[in-house]
Design a protein around this motif. Structure first.
Motif, mmCIF file in Angstrom:
data_model
loop_
_atom_site.group_PDB
_atom_site.id
_atom_site.type_symbol
_atom_site.label_atom_id
_atom_site.label_comp_id
_atom_site.label_asym_id
_atom_site.label_seq_id
_atom_site.Cartn_x
_atom_site.Cartn_y
_atom_site.Cartn_z
ATOM 1 N N LEU A 94 -13.682 -9.854 9.930
ATOM 2 C CA LEU A 94 -12.345 -10.107 10.473
ATOM 3 C C LEU A 94 -12.243 -11.533 11.018
ATOM 4 N N LYS A 95 -13.297 -12.012 11.642
ATOM 5 C CA LYS A 95 -13.291 -13.379 12.184
ATOM 6 C C LYS A 95 -13.160 -14.412 11.075
ATOM 7 N N GLY A 96 -13.579 -14.077 9.867
ATOM 8 C CA GLY A 96 -13.501 -15.005 8.752
ATOM 9 C C GLY A 96 -12.174 -14.997 8.012
ATOM 10 N N LEU A 97 -11.268 -14.114 8.398
ATOM 11 C CA LEU A 97 -9.972 -14.022 7.720
ATOM 12 C C LEU A 97 -8.992 -15.025 8.316
ATOM 13 N N SER A 98 -8.011 -15.424 7.513
ATOM 14 C CA SER A 98 -7.023 -16.368 8.052
ATOM 15 C C SER A 98 -5.588 -15.881 7.865
ATOM 16 N N MET A 122 -2.105 -8.636 18.280
ATOM 17 C CA MET A 122 -3.344 -7.944 17.906
ATOM 18 C C MET A 122 -4.521 -8.554 18.670
ATOM 19 N N GLY A 123 -4.559 -9.889 18.737
ATOM 20 C CA GLY A 123 -5.620 -10.561 19.489
ATOM 21 C C GLY A 123 -5.620 -10.170 20.954
ATOM 22 N N GLN A 124 -4.439 -10.027 21.540
ATOM 23 C CA GLN A 124 -4.339 -9.602 22.938
ATOM 24 C C GLN A 124 -4.880 -8.187 23.107
ATOM 25 N N TYR A 125 -4.527 -7.315 22.172
ATOM 26 C CA TYR A 125 -5.024 -5.937 22.240
ATOM 27 C C TYR A 125 -6.534 -5.883 22.022
ATOM 28 N N LEU A 126 -7.042 -6.671 21.077
ATOM 29 C CA LEU A 126 -8.487 -6.685 20.812
ATOM 30 C C LEU A 126 -9.264 -7.214 22.013
ATOM 31 N N HIS A 151 0.841 -1.207 0.000
ATOM 32 C CA HIS A 151 0.000 0.000 0.000
ATOM 33 C C HIS A 151 0.873 1.254 0.000
ATOM 34 N N CYS A 152 1.553 1.518 -1.076
ATOM 35 C CA CYS A 152 2.511 2.620 -1.147
ATOM 36 C C CYS A 152 1.857 3.996 -1.225
ATOM 37 N N SER A 153 0.588 4.059 -1.485
ATOM 38 C CA SER A 153 -0.096 5.336 -1.599
ATOM 39 C C SER A 153 0.000 6.113 -0.292
ATOM 40 N N THR A 154 0.047 7.431 -0.396
ATOM 41 C CA THR A 154 0.102 8.263 0.796
ATOM 42 C C THR A 154 -1.271 8.369 1.445
ATOM 43 N N GLN A 155 -2.319 8.035 0.701
ATOM 44 C CA GLN A 155 -3.661 8.053 1.253
ATOM 45 C C GLN A 155 -4.031 6.659 1.724
ATOM 46 N N ARG A 156 -4.820 6.612 2.779
ATOM 47 C CA ARG A 156 -5.288 5.320 3.271
ATOM 48 C C ARG A 156 -6.348 4.786 2.322
ATOM 49 N N PRO A 157 -6.301 3.481 2.051
ATOM 50 C CA PRO A 157 -7.311 2.910 1.166
ATOM 51 C C PRO A 157 -8.688 2.929 1.823
ATOM 52 N N ILE A 158 -9.715 2.970 1.007
ATOM 53 C CA ILE A 158 -11.079 2.923 1.515
ATOM 54 C C ILE A 158 -11.376 1.471 1.878
ATOM 55 N N ILE A 159 -11.860 1.265 3.093
ATOM 56 C CA ILE A 159 -12.148 -0.095 3.531
ATOM 57 C C ILE A 159 -13.649 -0.275 3.729
ATOM 58 N N ASP A 160 -14.106 -1.496 3.518
ATOM 59 C CA ASP A 160 -15.508 -1.839 3.699
ATOM 60 C C ASP A 160 -15.746 -2.054 5.187
ATOM 61 N N LEU A 161 -16.615 -1.243 5.773
ATOM 62 C CA LEU A 161 -16.862 -1.310 7.210
ATOM 63 C C LEU A 161 -18.038 -2.207 7.575
ATOM 64 N N THR A 162 -18.773 -2.678 6.590
ATOM 65 C CA THR A 162 -19.971 -3.456 6.845
ATOM 66 C C THR A 162 -19.651 -4.697 7.665
ATOM 67 N N ASP A 163 -20.256 -4.786 8.844
ATOM 68 C CA ASP A 163 -20.098 -5.944 9.730
ATOM 69 C C ASP A 163 -18.633 -6.352 9.866
ATOM 70 N N ILE A 164 -17.805 -5.397 10.220
ATOM 71 C CA ILE A 164 -16.354 -5.567 10.216
ATOM 72 C C ILE A 164 -15.869 -6.693 11.135
ATOM 73 N N LEU A 165 -16.457 -6.843 12.315
ATOM 74 C CA LEU A 165 -15.994 -7.899 13.224
ATOM 75 C C LEU A 165 -16.238 -9.291 12.646
ATOM 76 N N THR A 166 -17.377 -9.502 12.059
ATOM 77 C CA THR A 166 -17.674 -10.798 11.438
ATOM 78 C C THR A 166 -16.717 -11.053 10.285
#
Length: 127
Positions: free
Chosen positions: A20-24, A53-57, A3-18
């Motif tokens: 994230l739980k599905g990612l591996s 990250m899990g400890q912080y979450l 992600h070399c861009s100086t701007q942060r990418p737009i992320i999909d916020l819809t049901d973000i916790l669910t």
């Protein structure tokens, strides 16, 4: 860094916790939360970063929060965990039990004896 861009990418916020739980893969978390990373750092410390990250979450309370706020907090925890290991080694932070148990700066637990694996392989009665 990815992600070399100086701007942060737009992320999909819809049901973000669910989502994230599905990612591996660690990379999936970085992409989903729009966090830049150096692949070299991730190659060396991916499990440590994700564990931290899990400890912080686990310290966060997301109940009643909007997806925007949850995503911002999740992103901050990933950035914080990544920085922990981007600036120092996994041995310094010792997030896994096996590393904590073998900390050379901590005395051995009474009643627990360490037997080197090499000594087990020697024939009985020979040194």
């Amino acid at each position: 860094m990815s992600h070399c861009s100086t701007q942060r990418p737009i992320i999909d916020l819809t049901d973000i916790l669910t989502r994230l739980k599905g990612l591996s893969a660690a990379e999936e978390f970085f992409v989903a939360l729009g966090v830049s990373y150096d692949p070299k750092v991730l190659d060396v410390s991916r499990l440590h970063i994700m564990k931290r990250m899990g400890q912080y979450l686990a310290e966060e309370d997301f109940s009643g929060l909007t997806d925007l706020v949850i995503a911002a907090r999740a992103r901050a925890t990933l950035e914080r965990a990544y920085e922990d290991f981007a600036t120092s080694s996994p041995l310094r932070h010792r997030v896994f039990k096996v590393l904590k148990d073998h900390d050379p700066n901590r005395p051995a637990t009474p009643g627990r004896t360490f037997v080197p694996f090499d000594s087990i392989l020697k024939p009985f009665g020979k040194e």
